[in-house]
Design an enzyme around this catalytic site. Structure first.
Site, short mmCIF file in Angstrom:
data_model
loop_
_atom_site.label_atom_id
_atom_site.label_comp_id
_atom_site.label_asym_id
_atom_site.label_seq_id
_atom_site.Cartn_x
_atom_site.Cartn_y
_atom_site.Cartn_z
N ILE A 127 -32.22 85.73 81.18
CA ILE A 127 -32.18 85.49 79.73
C ILE A 127 -31.44 86.68 79.13
O ILE A 127 -31.80 87.82 79.38
CB ILE A 127 -33.60 85.28 79.15
CG1 ILE A 127 -33.60 85.12 77.64
CG2 ILE A 127 -34.55 86.38 79.52
CD1 ILE A 127 -34.91 84.54 77.10
N GLU A 161 -39.18 87.37 86.91
CA GLU A 161 -39.25 88.77 87.35
C GLU A 161 -38.57 89.63 86.29
O GLU A 161 -37.60 89.18 85.67
CB GLU A 161 -38.48 88.99 88.66
CG GLU A 161 -39.22 88.54 89.90
CD GLU A 161 -38.62 87.27 90.47
OE1 GLU A 161 -37.50 86.90 90.02
OE2 GLU A 161 -39.25 86.64 91.33
N ASN A 166 -37.83 97.71 82.00
CA ASN A 166 -37.32 96.89 80.89
C ASN A 166 -38.43 96.58 79.88
O ASN A 166 -39.00 95.48 79.85
CB ASN A 166 -36.69 95.60 81.44
CG ASN A 166 -35.84 94.89 80.40
OD1 ASN A 166 -35.96 95.17 79.21
ND2 ASN A 166 -34.99 93.97 80.84
N TYR A 173 -41.96 88.96 76.71
CA TYR A 173 -42.74 88.10 77.60
C TYR A 173 -44.25 88.22 77.30
O TYR A 173 -44.96 87.22 77.32
CB TYR A 173 -42.46 88.43 79.07
CG TYR A 173 -41.00 88.33 79.44
CD1 TYR A 173 -40.18 87.35 78.87
CD2 TYR A 173 -40.40 89.21 80.34
CE1 TYR A 173 -38.83 87.27 79.20
CE2 TYR A 173 -39.06 89.12 80.68
CZ TYR A 173 -38.28 88.16 80.09
OH TYR A 173 -36.95 88.07 80.41
C1 LIG Z 1 -34.47 91.01 76.33
C2 LIG Z 1 -33.52 90.35 75.31
C3 LIG Z 1 -33.13 88.97 75.84
C4 LIG Z 1 -34.26 90.19 73.96
O1 LIG Z 1 -33.40 89.49 73.08
P1 LIG Z 1 -33.35 89.77 71.49
O2 LIG Z 1 -32.56 88.71 70.87
O3 LIG Z 1 -32.93 91.16 71.22
O4 LIG Z 1 -34.92 89.65 71.12
P2 LIG Z 1 -35.53 89.12 69.75
O5 LIG Z 1 -34.82 89.69 68.59
O6 LIG Z 1 -35.68 87.65 69.83
O7 LIG Z 1 -36.98 89.80 69.82
C5 LIG Z 1 -38.07 89.11 70.43
C6 LIG Z 1 -39.10 90.10 70.93
O8 LIG Z 1 -38.53 90.96 71.93
C7 LIG Z 1 -39.11 92.26 71.82
N1 LIG Z 1 -38.09 93.20 71.38
C8 LIG Z 1 -36.86 92.93 70.91
N2 LIG Z 1 -36.18 94.09 70.65
C9 LIG Z 1 -37.05 95.09 70.96
C10 LIG Z 1 -36.96 96.51 70.93
N3 LIG Z 1 -35.82 97.12 70.52
N4 LIG Z 1 -38.01 97.25 71.34
C11 LIG Z 1 -39.15 96.64 71.77
N5 LIG Z 1 -39.32 95.29 71.81
C12 LIG Z 1 -38.27 94.53 71.42
C13 LIG Z 1 -40.20 92.15 70.77
O9 LIG Z 1 -41.38 91.71 71.41
C14 LIG Z 1 -39.65 91.03 69.89
O10 LIG Z 1 -40.67 90.38 69.15
P3 LIG Z 1 -40.99 90.91 67.64
O11 LIG Z 1 -39.76 90.57 66.84
O12 LIG Z 1 -42.19 90.14 67.24
O13 LIG Z 1 -41.22 92.41 67.75
C15 LIG Z 1 -32.25 91.23 75.05
O14 LIG Z 1 -32.69 92.53 74.75
C16 LIG Z 1 -31.28 91.30 76.23
O15 LIG Z 1 -30.41 90.45 76.39
N6 LIG Z 1 -31.40 92.35 77.07
C17 LIG Z 1 -30.50 92.54 78.22
C18 LIG Z 1 -30.80 91.54 79.31
C19 LIG Z 1 -32.24 91.58 79.75
O16 LIG Z 1 -32.83 92.64 79.95
N7 LIG Z 1 -32.84 90.39 79.94
C20 LIG Z 1 -34.18 90.22 80.44
C21 LIG Z 1 -34.15 90.25 81.92
S1 LIG Z 1 -35.75 89.91 82.62
#
Ligand SMILES: CC(C)(COP(=O)(O)OP(=O)(O)OC[C@H]1O[C@@H](n2cnc3c(N)ncnc32)[C@H](O)[C@@H]1OP(=O)(O)O)[C@@H](O)C(=O)NCCC(=O)NCCS
Length: 231
Positions: A127, A161, A166, A173
């Site tokens: 994701i 996983e 991270n 999650y």
């Molecule tokens: C992980 C990832 C998919 C999250 O996507 P995103 O669009 O930034 O996330 P969202 O804005 O939808 O945030 C959803 C939740 O993620 C967490 N989150 C997002 N940014 C965060 C930050 N900077 N610090 C801590 N938690 C965070 C929070 O739980 C958040 O919920 P909240 O808004 O109620 O606090 C993104 O950071 C990413 O692509 N990372 C690189 C790839 C990766 O690590 N993928 C997962 C592999 S298992």
């Protein structure tokens, strides 16, 4: 006066969700490089699209919404060495940019999720959201789509996983009821990092269903209502 039961009108989210199509492959490969720079070899998305046990969803930017952010400008022209690596990359992934598609047909994609459907388990394989678009509810929208799809296919649980380091992904999650089930030692080959194995409780049972519906509603209230197409 007609004021009874009038609900406040929800804003619209600037991103929609839909299944990935062949025309999306170059952009999804680009997002994979952005979100998972150490993944090698890159995912063969063309082959994956023909695999009935794997499904991909993508988020796309709606241009009709207030607050529309134009896509980040294309990177500068690559050096000869970078061009060689890019050709090598395409030969591995079988990706041709804009193959058979006119530029104007293609929406700007901001993220993707891959789900592998096993007997009674849906496993999230990846994701990822473009770095410039993180923190806008897109990762959560992708996870909602993956869980919704798993529920529609009567999967019992959703698993995945995640790297021990991270914390951002783990926070997402945890929010959606995933708990730690175990550790896979040295799972990631780039730096020998351990993976945490996470799983939901049964997703069709009432406790999870209720929690999930509440989270979806909270996402809608915070980020706006959106277009979600799963198949
Ligand atoms: C992980 C990832 C998919 C999250 O996507 P995103 O669009 O930034 O996330 P969202 O804005 O939808 O945030 C959803 C939740 O993620 C967490 N989150 C997002 N940014 C965060 C930050 N900077 N610090 C801590 N938690 C965070 C929070 O739980 C958040 O919920 P909240 O808004 O109620 O606090 C993104 O950071 C990413 O692509 N990372 C690189 C790839 C990766 O690590 N993928 C997962 C592999 S298992």
């Amino acid at each position: 006066m007609d004021v009874v039961n009038r609900q406040p009108k929800l804003k619209k989210m600037a991103y929609g969700l839909r299944p990935m199509e062949a025309k999306d492959i170059p952009q999804v490969a680009e997002i994979e490089r952005d979100a998972f720079p150490t993944t090698w070899p890159p995912t063969a998305f063309k082959r994956e699209l023909n695999n009935p046990t794997i499904r991909y969803l993508v988020t796309w930017q709606r241009e009709d919404i207030e607050g529309y952010l134009p896509p980040t400008p294309p990177p500068p022209k690559p050096s000869p060495k970078e061009a060689f690596i890019s050709r090598l990359f395409r030969s591995v992934t079988n990706v041709r940019p804009s193959e058979n598609h006119k530029e104007e047909d293609i929406e700007y994609l901001t993220g993707f999720v891959g789900i592998w459907f096993m007997v009674d388990e849906a496993h999230i394989t990846a994701i990822g959201v473009r770095e410039a678009y993180r923190g806008r509810g897109i990762g959560e929208l992708l996870l909602i789509g993956a869980i919704d799809m798993a529920r529609a296919r009567s999967s019992r649980i959703v698993t995945l996983e995640v790297r021990v380091s991270n914390n951002v992904a783990q926070s997402l999650y945890n929010k959606y009821g995933f708990s730690k089930m175990g550790l896979r030692k040295r799972y990631y080959v780039d730096n020998n990092e351990d993976a945490i194995v996470m799983s939901t409780s049964p997703i069709l049972d009432p406790p999870y269903s209720e929690k999930f519906q509440q989270l979806v509603q909270a996402h809608r209230e915070h980020w706006g209502r959106t277009i979600r197409v799963l198949s």
